[in-house]
Scaffold this motif. Sequence first.
Motif, PDB file in Angstrom:
ATOM      1  N   PHE A  16       8.201   2.260  -1.856  1.00 32.28           N
ATOM      2  CA  PHE A  16       8.159   2.107  -0.233  1.00 32.28           C
ATOM      3  C   PHE A  16       9.378   2.021   0.429  1.00 32.28           C
ATOM      4  O   PHE A  16       9.926   0.990   0.226  1.00 32.28           O
ATOM      5  CB  PHE A  16       6.988   1.323   0.138  1.00 32.28           C
ATOM      6  N   GLU A  18      11.807   1.865   4.082  1.00 37.05           N
ATOM      7  CA  GLU A  18      11.881   1.806   5.445  1.00 37.05           C
ATOM      8  C   GLU A  18      12.611   2.822   5.979  1.00 37.05           C
ATOM      9  O   GLU A  18      12.181   3.455   7.062  1.00 37.05           O
ATOM     10  CB  GLU A  18      12.438   0.584   5.964  1.00 37.05           C
ATOM     11  N   GLN A  57       7.625   4.117   3.978  1.00 40.59           N
ATOM     12  CA  GLN A  57       6.741   3.094   4.088  1.00 40.59           C
ATOM     13  C   GLN A  57       5.573   3.325   4.931  1.00 40.59           C
ATOM     14  O   GLN A  57       4.448   2.941   4.540  1.00 40.59           O
ATOM     15  CB  GLN A  57       7.646   1.708   4.675  1.00 40.59           C
ATOM     16  N   SER A  58       5.793   4.040   6.188  1.00 41.83           N
ATOM     17  CA  SER A  58       4.554   4.511   6.825  1.00 41.83           C
ATOM     18  C   SER A  58       3.480   5.204   6.317  1.00 41.83           C
ATOM     19  O   SER A  58       2.490   5.162   6.637  1.00 41.83           O
ATOM     20  CB  SER A  58       5.138   5.088   8.136  1.00 41.83           C
ATOM     21  N   ALA A  60       2.722   4.660   3.100  1.00 43.21           N
ATOM     22  CA  ALA A  60       2.299   4.034   1.739  1.00 43.21           C
ATOM     23  C   ALA A  60       0.927   3.576   1.858  1.00 43.21           C
ATOM     24  O   ALA A  60       0.137   3.487   0.667  1.00 43.21           O
ATOM     25  CB  ALA A  60       3.021   2.677   1.525  1.00 43.21           C
ATOM     26  N   ARG A  61       0.241   3.077   2.945  1.00 45.16           N
ATOM     27  CA  ARG A  61      -0.791   2.526   3.048  1.00 45.16           C
ATOM     28  C   ARG A  61      -2.036   3.538   2.710  1.00 45.16           C
ATOM     29  O   ARG A  61      -2.888   3.064   2.035  1.00 45.16           O
ATOM     30  CB  ARG A  61      -1.179   2.122   4.730  1.00 45.16           C
ATOM     31  N   ILE A  64      -1.975   3.206  -1.092  1.00 47.86           N
ATOM     32  CA  ILE A  64      -2.694   2.025  -1.970  1.00 47.86           C
ATOM     33  C   ILE A  64      -3.720   1.309  -1.489  1.00 47.86           C
ATOM     34  O   ILE A  64      -4.260   0.393  -1.981  1.00 47.86           O
ATOM     35  CB  ILE A  64      -1.456   1.083  -2.224  1.00 47.86           C
ATOM     36  N   GLU A  65      -4.249   1.857  -0.258  1.00 49.28           N
ATOM     37  CA  GLU A  65      -5.496   0.957   0.258  1.00 49.28           C
ATOM     38  C   GLU A  65      -6.418   0.889  -0.519  1.00 49.28           C
ATOM     39  O   GLU A  65      -6.786   1.714  -1.496  1.00 49.28           O
ATOM     40  CB  GLU A  65      -5.880   1.486   1.722  1.00 49.28           C
ATOM     41  N   GLN A  68      -2.348  -4.214   0.579  1.00 52.78           N
ATOM     42  CA  GLN A  68      -1.500  -4.235   1.531  1.00 52.78           C
ATOM     43  C   GLN A  68      -0.163  -3.834   1.308  1.00 52.78           C
ATOM     44  O   GLN A  68       0.309  -4.225   0.266  1.00 52.78           O
ATOM     45  CB  GLN A  68      -1.532  -5.460   2.165  1.00 52.78           C
ATOM     46  N   VAL A  69       0.596  -2.965   2.064  1.00 48.09           N
ATOM     47  CA  VAL A  69       1.996  -2.936   1.947  1.00 48.09           C
ATOM     48  C   VAL A  69       2.681  -4.222   2.177  1.00 48.09           C
ATOM     49  O   VAL A  69       2.673  -4.582   3.220  1.00 48.09           O
ATOM     50  CB  VAL A  69       2.150  -1.537   2.767  1.00 48.09           C
ATOM     51  N   ARG A  71       6.290  -6.127   3.144  1.00 46.12           N
ATOM     52  CA  ARG A  71       7.082  -6.117   4.044  1.00 46.12           C
ATOM     53  C   ARG A  71       8.517  -6.400   3.334  1.00 46.12           C
ATOM     54  O   ARG A  71       8.695  -7.037   2.561  1.00 46.12           O
ATOM     55  CB  ARG A  71       7.022  -6.945   5.257  1.00 46.12           C
TER      56      ARG A  71
END
Length: 131
Positions: A16, A18, A57-58, A60-61, A64-65, A68-69, A71
């Motif tokens: 993931f 940024e 990264q936006s 990723a949720r 994998i939810e 939590q992703v 930071r």
Amino acid sequence: MATADWANKITEITLFVEDLQRSKIFYQETFNLAIIYEDESCAVFDYGNTSINLLNQSNARNLIEPAQVGRGGNGARFQFTIQVLNVDRVCDELELRGVKLLNGPITRSWGRRTACFADPDGHVWEIAQVL
């Protein structure tokens, strides 16, 4: 199902990131990897028997939810290791490509010579030579 039925090789690693463009440039320039798939949210590189998927990264949720992703900047949670024949030579090549080493080369008491560096999102890579 026995473990042997599914524990073969790792075929994909998803990282993931940024800033997808920044990470894409890093992997192209550092490893000389070819992109095998790309869209607005990811870039997938061929690394021999493993594909490295850089995922914005936006996105990723959804993947994998309910987990939590994490930071960026919270510290390393793993490292990837690449076996090489000559760590010092690879370190010289990485430095020519503008990669800053985190440490090394270091001769370890367990019979390896290693060095580490990180990608722009803090994913740690180790190059290791068996002595």
